[in-house]
Design an enzyme around this catalytic site. Structure first.
Site, PDB file in Angstrom:
ATOM      1  CB  CYS A   1      -0.948  -0.009   1.191  1.00 21.62           C
ATOM      2  SG  CYS A   1      -0.145  -0.110   2.819  1.00 21.62           S
ATOM      3  CB  THR A  50       9.183   0.400   6.766  1.00 21.94           C
ATOM      4  OG1 THR A  50       8.623   0.474   5.440  1.00 21.94           O
ATOM      5  CG2 THR A  50      10.229   1.508   6.908  1.00 21.94           C
ATOM      6  NE  ARG A 106       2.482  -1.086  11.443  1.00 22.66           N
ATOM      7  CZ  ARG A 106       2.426  -2.391  11.731  1.00 22.66           C
ATOM      8  NH1 ARG A 106       1.724  -2.818  12.783  1.00 22.66           N
ATOM      9  NH2 ARG A 106       3.055  -3.273  10.975  1.00 22.66           N
TER      10      ARG A 106
END
Length: 342
Positions: A157, A216, A239
């Protein structure tokens, strides 16, 4: 004859993929005929019908004769926990959407192929570029999809959100260095309250009480799509305690001088000209919730574009990390079918 699709893993992305296809005109040419999910059928039906993030399903959902009936379409359901635990060949599918997130290497994907899935579309980045035949970000490099591939990744995404913007800016100004910080909504691998479940100690903390730095691979994913930026981009992620919609804060050192106004005008124009509507532009006074269920891969928030000097630029991109990505997976599946003449 419709292009027959099966879903392996009926979690957030699997359910969003089904619903995104249902809400798209592409449902006339693509059909979901099977789902493999370890959860029981009644739970699957319930979470298809009711969704706390995207609302109630816009159609009928029922359990009939051991099948999941969605808007009058009967979908075969199995509950295997290994790739070859389903009689995929007997289902006569054209494409498997691998949405479990459990597999990242070619030998694992090949197990699906050997079990009767002629093609696999993966809902996350592979371990390495060679673990798939192609990684496709729709609207950026979709022309590279030939149709004869067996294993394709739709990237992530975040990759789908940031790569279209980076490609435009690099082509226009040149990007010397870049740093992205993703502010990502909570995910199912986080606990609601502190608990012993992860080797990364930060990931043992309550998802709804803290902002939590996480690892990530976005920089690696960007370099796969934009190889000219390899070694010149870094990424980090945090997050944040919201259930959906994320943002990417992008810092860029550009190859030539510019202004915030020139950057915004470029991105506004390119969004307006985008034939696939993957990119949008706004200068409204937005909060993240405004983009829940948005199908755009990224929305450039022009009100947040900043410059320090004439070459250091800062942008903010919004994206629905569930819905937009599911829509892009539907787009890639449809393109694959088209390349095959279906």
């Amino acid at each position: 004859m419709s292009f027959r699709i099966a879903i392996n893993g009926y979690g957030r992305i699997g359910r969003c993929f089904l619903r995104a296809l249902h809400e798209s005109p592409l449902r006339e040419t693509l059909s979901i005929v099977a789902i493999n999910e370890p959860a029981n059928l009644e739970s699957m039906a319930y979470l298809t019908r009711f969704d706390s993030t995207h609302g109630s399903f816009p159609g009928s959902v029922a359990v009939r004769d051991g099948h999941l009936d969605v808007a009058g379409t009967s979908i075969a359901v199995s509950h295997a926990t290994v790739p070859d635990g389903v009689e995929w060949r007997a289902l006569d599918i054209d494409l498997l959407v691998e949405a479990s997130g459990c597999y990242r290497r070619r030998d694992e994907f090949e197990t699906f192929i050997a079990a009767g899935c002629p093609r696999v579309l993966v809902s996350h980045p592979a371990h390495s570029a060679t673990d798939v035949d192609r990684t496709v970000v729709f609207g950026v490099n979709d022309e590279t999809l030939q149709g004869d591939e067996r294993i394709v990744s739709a990237a992530s995404c975040t990759t789908n959100a940031v790569v279209p913007v980076l490609a435009i800016l690099d082509a226009t100004f040149g990007i010397e260095h870049a740093l992205t910080t993703t502010l990502h909504s909570v995910m199912n691998d986080q606990p609601l309250i502190d608990g012993y479940h992860h080797t990364d100690l930060r990931m043992t903390r309550s998802a709804m009480q803290s902002m939590i730095p996480v690892d990530t691979g976005l920089a690696k994913g960007i370099a796969r799509l934009l190889p000219a930026l390899e070694g010149r981009i870094a990424a980090k992620a945090i997050r944040v305690p919201v259930v959906n919609v994320s943002a990417i804060d992008v810092v860029l050192t550009l190859g030539r001088g510019t202004t915030a106004e020139e950057i915004n005008e470029l991105l506004r124009r390119r969004a307006a000209e985008d034939p696939h509507a993957i990119l949008a532009y706004s200068e409204g006074p937005h909060a993240s919730i405004d983009f829940n269920h948005s199908a755009h891969s990224a929305i450039v928030d022009g009100s947040q574009t900043r410059m320090s000097g004439d070459r250091l630029a800062n942008l903010v991109l919004w994206f629905d990390n569930e819905w937009a990505f599911a829509r892009r997976m539907v787009d890639v599946a449809a393109l694959w079918a088209h390349r095959l003449g279906r």
